[in-house]
Design an enzyme around this catalytic site. Structure first.
Site, mmCIF file in Angstrom:
data_model
loop_
_atom_site.group_PDB
_atom_site.id
_atom_site.type_symbol
_atom_site.label_atom_id
_atom_site.label_comp_id
_atom_site.label_asym_id
_atom_site.label_seq_id
_atom_site.Cartn_x
_atom_site.Cartn_y
_atom_site.Cartn_z
ATOM 1 N N LYS A 9 -8.637 -0.077 -6.264
ATOM 2 C CA LYS A 9 -8.748 0.515 -4.926
ATOM 3 C C LYS A 9 -10.043 1.294 -4.786
ATOM 4 O O LYS A 9 -10.311 2.205 -5.570
ATOM 5 C CB LYS A 9 -7.558 1.462 -4.689
ATOM 6 C CG LYS A 9 -7.632 2.281 -3.404
ATOM 7 C CD LYS A 9 -7.385 1.440 -2.166
ATOM 8 C CE LYS A 9 -7.551 2.225 -0.868
ATOM 9 N NZ LYS A 9 -6.483 3.170 -0.621
ATOM 10 N N ALA A 19 -3.654 14.627 5.723
ATOM 11 C CA ALA A 19 -3.505 13.307 6.364
ATOM 12 C C ALA A 19 -2.447 12.486 5.637
ATOM 13 O O ALA A 19 -2.470 12.380 4.412
ATOM 14 C CB ALA A 19 -4.837 12.572 6.339
ATOM 15 N N HIS A 36 1.767 5.259 -1.632
ATOM 16 C CA HIS A 36 1.434 6.469 -2.398
ATOM 17 C C HIS A 36 2.722 7.061 -2.958
ATOM 18 O O HIS A 36 3.592 7.477 -2.195
ATOM 19 C CB HIS A 36 0.749 7.506 -1.497
ATOM 20 C CG HIS A 36 -0.563 7.019 -0.968
ATOM 21 N ND1 HIS A 36 -1.746 7.177 -1.650
ATOM 22 C CD2 HIS A 36 -0.867 6.328 0.160
ATOM 23 C CE1 HIS A 36 -2.732 6.626 -0.960
ATOM 24 N NE2 HIS A 36 -2.227 6.096 0.147
ATOM 25 N N HIS A 58 0.875 -1.188 0.000
ATOM 26 C CA HIS A 58 0.000 0.000 0.000
ATOM 27 C C HIS A 58 0.905 1.229 0.000
ATOM 28 O O HIS A 58 1.424 1.632 1.044
ATOM 29 C CB HIS A 58 -0.910 0.009 1.235
ATOM 30 C CG HIS A 58 -1.891 1.134 1.233
ATOM 31 N ND1 HIS A 58 -3.236 0.944 1.483
ATOM 32 C CD2 HIS A 58 -1.741 2.478 1.030
ATOM 33 C CE1 HIS A 58 -3.860 2.107 1.416
ATOM 34 N NE2 HIS A 58 -2.973 3.056 1.155
ATOM 35 N N ARG A 64 2.471 9.443 -5.594
ATOM 36 C CA ARG A 64 2.134 10.762 -6.180
ATOM 37 C C ARG A 64 2.627 10.878 -7.620
ATOM 38 O O ARG A 64 2.773 9.897 -8.317
ATOM 39 C CB ARG A 64 2.693 11.909 -5.325
ATOM 40 C CG ARG A 64 2.495 11.763 -3.827
ATOM 41 C CD ARG A 64 1.047 11.751 -3.408
ATOM 42 N NE ARG A 64 0.918 11.939 -1.967
ATOM 43 C CZ ARG A 64 -0.085 11.464 -1.254
ATOM 44 N NH1 ARG A 64 -1.055 10.765 -1.809
ATOM 45 N NH2 ARG A 64 -0.145 11.699 0.041
ATOM 46 N N HIS A 89 3.331 14.356 1.860
ATOM 47 C CA HIS A 89 2.756 15.687 1.591
ATOM 48 C C HIS A 89 3.881 16.688 1.840
ATOM 49 O O HIS A 89 4.699 16.475 2.737
ATOM 50 C CB HIS A 89 1.606 15.999 2.555
ATOM 51 C CG HIS A 89 0.396 15.144 2.354
ATOM 52 N ND1 HIS A 89 -0.566 15.408 1.411
ATOM 53 C CD2 HIS A 89 -0.015 14.017 2.982
ATOM 54 C CE1 HIS A 89 -1.518 14.487 1.457
ATOM 55 N NE2 HIS A 89 -1.204 13.623 2.402
ATOM 56 N N ASN A 147 -4.899 7.420 -6.102
ATOM 57 C CA ASN A 147 -5.615 8.663 -5.750
ATOM 58 C C ASN A 147 -4.823 9.905 -6.168
ATOM 59 O O ASN A 147 -4.462 10.744 -5.363
ATOM 60 C CB ASN A 147 -5.972 8.703 -4.248
ATOM 61 C CG ASN A 147 -4.767 8.597 -3.315
ATOM 62 O OD1 ASN A 147 -3.745 8.010 -3.661
ATOM 63 N ND2 ASN A 147 -4.884 9.180 -2.136
ATOM 64 N N ASP A 185 1.330 2.514 3.561
ATOM 65 C CA ASP A 185 0.496 3.720 3.394
ATOM 66 C C ASP A 185 1.360 4.975 3.510
ATOM 67 O O ASP A 185 0.898 6.020 3.944
ATOM 68 C CB ASP A 185 -0.673 3.763 4.386
ATOM 69 C CG ASP A 185 -1.760 4.732 3.945
ATOM 70 O OD1 ASP A 185 -1.762 5.162 2.767
ATOM 71 O OD2 ASP A 185 -2.612 5.081 4.786
ATOM 72 N N HIS A 229 -10.415 1.267 1.282
ATOM 73 C CA HIS A 229 -10.217 2.184 2.409
ATOM 74 C C HIS A 229 -11.501 2.102 3.236
ATOM 75 O O HIS A 229 -12.516 2.696 2.883
ATOM 76 C CB HIS A 229 -9.977 3.618 1.920
ATOM 77 C CG HIS A 229 -9.704 4.564 3.045
ATOM 78 N ND1 HIS A 229 -8.525 5.258 3.180
ATOM 79 C CD2 HIS A 229 -10.452 4.911 4.126
ATOM 80 C CE1 HIS A 229 -8.566 5.995 4.282
ATOM 81 N NE2 HIS A 229 -9.742 5.803 4.870
ATOM 82 N N HIS A 274 -4.830 -0.807 5.514
ATOM 83 C CA HIS A 274 -4.336 -0.095 6.711
ATOM 84 C C HIS A 274 -5.280 -0.213 7.900
ATOM 85 O O HIS A 274 -5.781 0.774 8.415
ATOM 86 C CB HIS A 274 -4.012 1.379 6.404
ATOM 87 C CG HIS A 274 -5.037 2.106 5.565
ATOM 88 N ND1 HIS A 274 -6.378 2.122 5.852
ATOM 89 C CD2 HIS A 274 -4.897 2.843 4.435
ATOM 90 C CE1 HIS A 274 -7.008 2.842 4.945
ATOM 91 N NE2 HIS A 274 -6.142 3.280 4.074
HETATM 92 O O1 DOR Z 1 -3.479 9.400 5.746
HETATM 93 C C1 DOR Z 1 -3.766 9.099 4.599
HETATM 94 N N1 DOR Z 1 -3.147 9.664 3.538
HETATM 95 N N2 DOR Z 1 -4.730 8.209 4.397
HETATM 96 C C2 DOR Z 1 -5.191 7.930 3.169
HETATM 97 O O2 DOR Z 1 -6.086 7.134 3.064
HETATM 98 C C3 DOR Z 1 -4.656 8.624 1.979
HETATM 99 C C4 DOR Z 1 -3.317 9.141 2.236
HETATM 100 C C5 DOR Z 1 -2.878 10.136 1.178
HETATM 101 O O3 DOR Z 1 -3.044 9.840 -0.016
HETATM 102 O O4 DOR Z 1 -2.368 11.177 1.554
HETATM 103 ZN ZN ZN Z 2 -3.356 5.011 1.410
#
Ligand code: DOR
Ligand code: ZN
Length: 335
Positions: free
Chosen positions: A95, A256, A15, A13, A17, A244, A41, A240, A134, A168
């Site tokens: 997803k 988040a 990310h 899992h 970007r 950011h 996402n 996960d 999710h 998660h």
């Molecule tokens: O904390 C999170 N950040 N939870 C998620 O489900 C998505 C993720 C994100 O893409 O930033």
């Molecule tokens: Zn995630």
């Protein structure tokens, strides 16, 4: 010096970007992992065959010096069977996000009407495409995952051949679901094996530990540790890791996501050693995932050693979990 070797670690899992952020973070995972399930996402979300192929190519271009397999996913919507057939060879999973529940999930599912979802989920079941979920409602923050259990049950009962991954997981409720339905599996992050809500907001408010789902109660942490440390055969590691930029974390309205990619394996070694369960780490971080997803990553061998490692304050614009703090394990070699 104490060492521990892991073969073909997988992050189920992840990310990554896009753009500059992708170029910053992808090499960090590709260095120490053989592959990862890449979350869709983005803005806009990954939901066509062209999107999947193009995103995969951008990921490969961002990791030119490492062997790394991006296991691609599509963003769930109600797709027809012909489309799913056409894309099946390019993706490893789909997803599902409830609409608006987390980062860039506005186009997600707004009502869990099984009849509306039936064609897609039956086709996924026939084509053996796992569904990653999710699992949170829009209820009270500490109850969101527990409230989602009835939706997992509905999905598991209606589509008994569909592999459903509870992503998660953070609660005892989710852990208990694993043994109730044959077709339910789960990923667990490293931060949810370390944190409770107290660590996030119990003292100073810690934006770099804020994620969705939020870390829960001590008894939830214990339940997660019990299935991870025993490498329950239906549980896999999924970081996960969700980068950011610092200004989006350290601002009013903190985004988040916990960024753990560059320290995930080291922290897992630390946790598994602490509980004298290092022998189970291989299953948790690779073998269970290989079996559940039917994937066979190319050989990669990571050796870690027990020595203090001070986590960098930044990886470009991103602040990692435990920035500036010493952790007990470090990567010694990658072959
Ligand atoms: O904390 C999170 N950040 N939870 C998620 O489900 C998505 C993720 C994100 O893409 O930033
Ligand atoms: Zn995630």
């Amino acid at each position: 010096m104490k060492t521990h070797t892991i073969l073909m670690p997988l992050d189920m899992h992840l990310h990554l970007r896009d753009g500059v952020m992708l170029e910053n973070v992808a090499p960090l995972t590709a260095y120490s992992f053989s592959g990862g399930i890449i979350m869709p996402n983005l803005v806009p979300p990954v939901n066509t065959l062209e999107d999947v192929k193009a995103y995969r190519a951008r990921i490969m271009a961002a990791v030119p010096n490492d062997f790394f397999e991006p296991y691609m996913t599509l963003f769930y919507r109600n797709y027809d069977k012909a489309f799913l057939q056409s894309v099946a060879d390019e993706i490893t999973a789909i997803k599902l996000y409830p609409a608006g529940i987390t980062t860039n999930s506005e186009g997600g599912v707004s009502s869990f009407d099984i009849e509306e979802m039936r064609e897609t989920l039956e086709a996924m079941s026939d084509l053996e495409i796992p569904l990653c979920v999710h699992g949170e409602t829009d209820g009270f923050v500490m109850d969101r995952e527990a409230e989602f259990m009835s939706i997992y049950e509905l999905l598991a009962k209606n589509f008994p051949k569909l592999k459903i991954i509870m992503e998660h997981i953070t609660t005892k409720d989710a852990v208990e679901m694993l043994d109730k339905y044959e077709n339910l599996y789960a990923t667990i992050t490293v931060h949810h094996l370390l944190l409770t809500l107290d660590d996030v907001i119990g003292g100073m408010m810690m934006p770099h530990l804020f994620c969705k789902p939020i870390a829960k109660r001590p008894e939830d942490l214990d339940a997660l540790l019990s299935v991870a440390l025993s490498a329950h055969p239906k549980v896999m590691f999924g970081s996960d890791s969700a980068p950011h930029p610092q200004h989006k974390k350290e601002s009013c309205g903190c985004a988040a996501g916990v960024f753990t990619a560059p320290i995930a394996l080291q922290l897992l070694c630390e946790i598994f050693e602490q509980y004298d369960k290092l022998d189970n780490l291989q299953d948790f971080v690779s073998d269970n995932a290989q079996r559940i997803y039917g994937i066979c990553p190319e050989f990669k061998e990571i050796t870690l050693e027990k020595r203090p490692f001070v986590v960098p304050e930044h990886y470009s614009s991103v602040v990692p979990m435990y920035a500036g703090e010493a952790i007990n394990w470090a990567i010694a070699s990658v072959d």
